[in-house]
Structure formats: structure tokens, C-alpha cells
Scaffold this motif. Sequence first.
Motif, mmCIF file in Angstrom:
data_model
loop_
_atom_site.group_PDB
_atom_site.id
_atom_site.type_symbol
_atom_site.label_atom_id
_atom_site.label_comp_id
_atom_site.label_asym_id
_atom_site.label_seq_id
_atom_site.Cartn_x
_atom_site.Cartn_y
_atom_site.Cartn_z
ATOM 1 N N ARG A 266 44.672 38.877 21.287
ATOM 2 C CA ARG A 266 45.735 39.471 22.395
ATOM 3 C C ARG A 266 46.862 40.230 21.440
ATOM 4 N N ILE A 267 46.544 40.676 20.083
ATOM 5 C CA ILE A 267 47.350 41.768 19.425
ATOM 6 C C ILE A 267 46.620 42.856 19.008
ATOM 7 N N ALA A 268 47.406 44.023 18.582
ATOM 8 C CA ALA A 268 46.775 45.235 18.368
ATOM 9 C C ALA A 268 45.882 45.123 17.175
ATOM 10 N N THR B 120 52.017 43.984 20.599
ATOM 11 C CA THR B 120 51.172 43.515 21.650
ATOM 12 C C THR B 120 51.391 44.673 22.720
ATOM 13 N N TRP C 63 45.843 47.100 26.747
ATOM 14 C CA TRP C 63 45.121 46.062 26.487
ATOM 15 C C TRP C 63 43.747 46.755 25.676
ATOM 16 N N CYS D 296 44.002 46.231 21.840
ATOM 17 C CA CYS D 296 44.080 44.872 21.280
ATOM 18 C C CYS D 296 42.579 44.097 21.128
#
Length: 139
Positions: free
Chosen positions: A19-21, A73, A12, A15
Motif C-alpha cells: 500500500r505504498i507507491a 501513498t 491506488w 501502489c
Amino acid sequence: MAPYTHQIQVGWGDCDPARIAYTARLPWFALEAINGWWADALGEQAGWYHMELDRGTGTPFVSMSMDFRAPVTPRHVLECACWPTRLGTTSISFRVEGRQDETLCFEGEFTCVFVDSPTFTKAPPPDDIRALVEARIPG
């Protein structure tokens, strides 16, 4: 020889609010895979740390190029396939391909130069490293 595959559990904290790296984490993941390749090839857990401190051989980066194909993700393990593509007289290039759930997320080319660590001067790779790299370059 099959490429070395380094698995990363994206967390988490890797990110952004989407909600993505984070974009900056992707080169980090690729470099972690290259370090894993060195550790695996040399039979030492420490990878670059072992090379630099115990062997006196450094490999600082001189070039990095990455293409982003799909979001990374925490949903799946990130599998980074890594292998050397070229070995010059004082440099080495790697390819890294990051996949999640069989989807190509990123790919990149990374080039390092070999240096003598105590003097930080360019140097050819030690003979044993040259031999192990040459044995792992495809085709």
C-alpha cells in the motif's frame, strides 16, 4: 525565485501490495515534475513535447540519483518542488524534492544533455532557454 511545485495525486494503481507507491513510480513522479517545470518556464503546456517537436531541442537524461526518505501513498497529494541547480555548456541539472503532508518522501538530482533533435547530437541550449534557466537557478 521560488521552486516550481508540481502536484501529483497518487492513485491506488501507483501502489504495491504494501500500500505504498511502487519504487519505480518515484522517478516517474520526479520526471513528471521536471516536465512540469519546463512547461511552466516555457509557458507551454506540453513541456518536453513542445521542446522536442516544436523547438527541435531535446534533453535526454544522462544521470539520475534519488534518495528515499518516507513512503509515498495515495493518502496525501504529492508535492514535488523542482528547480534547476546547474547549467553547463550542453547540460542542465535539476533537483526534485517530493513531499506529502510536509514530510520529505524523496529527493533527487537529475542531469540532462541538450541535443539537436533532428540529428540527436549534443548542442548548447538555445539562447532564450539559457536565459530562462539562468534566471531560475538559486543563489
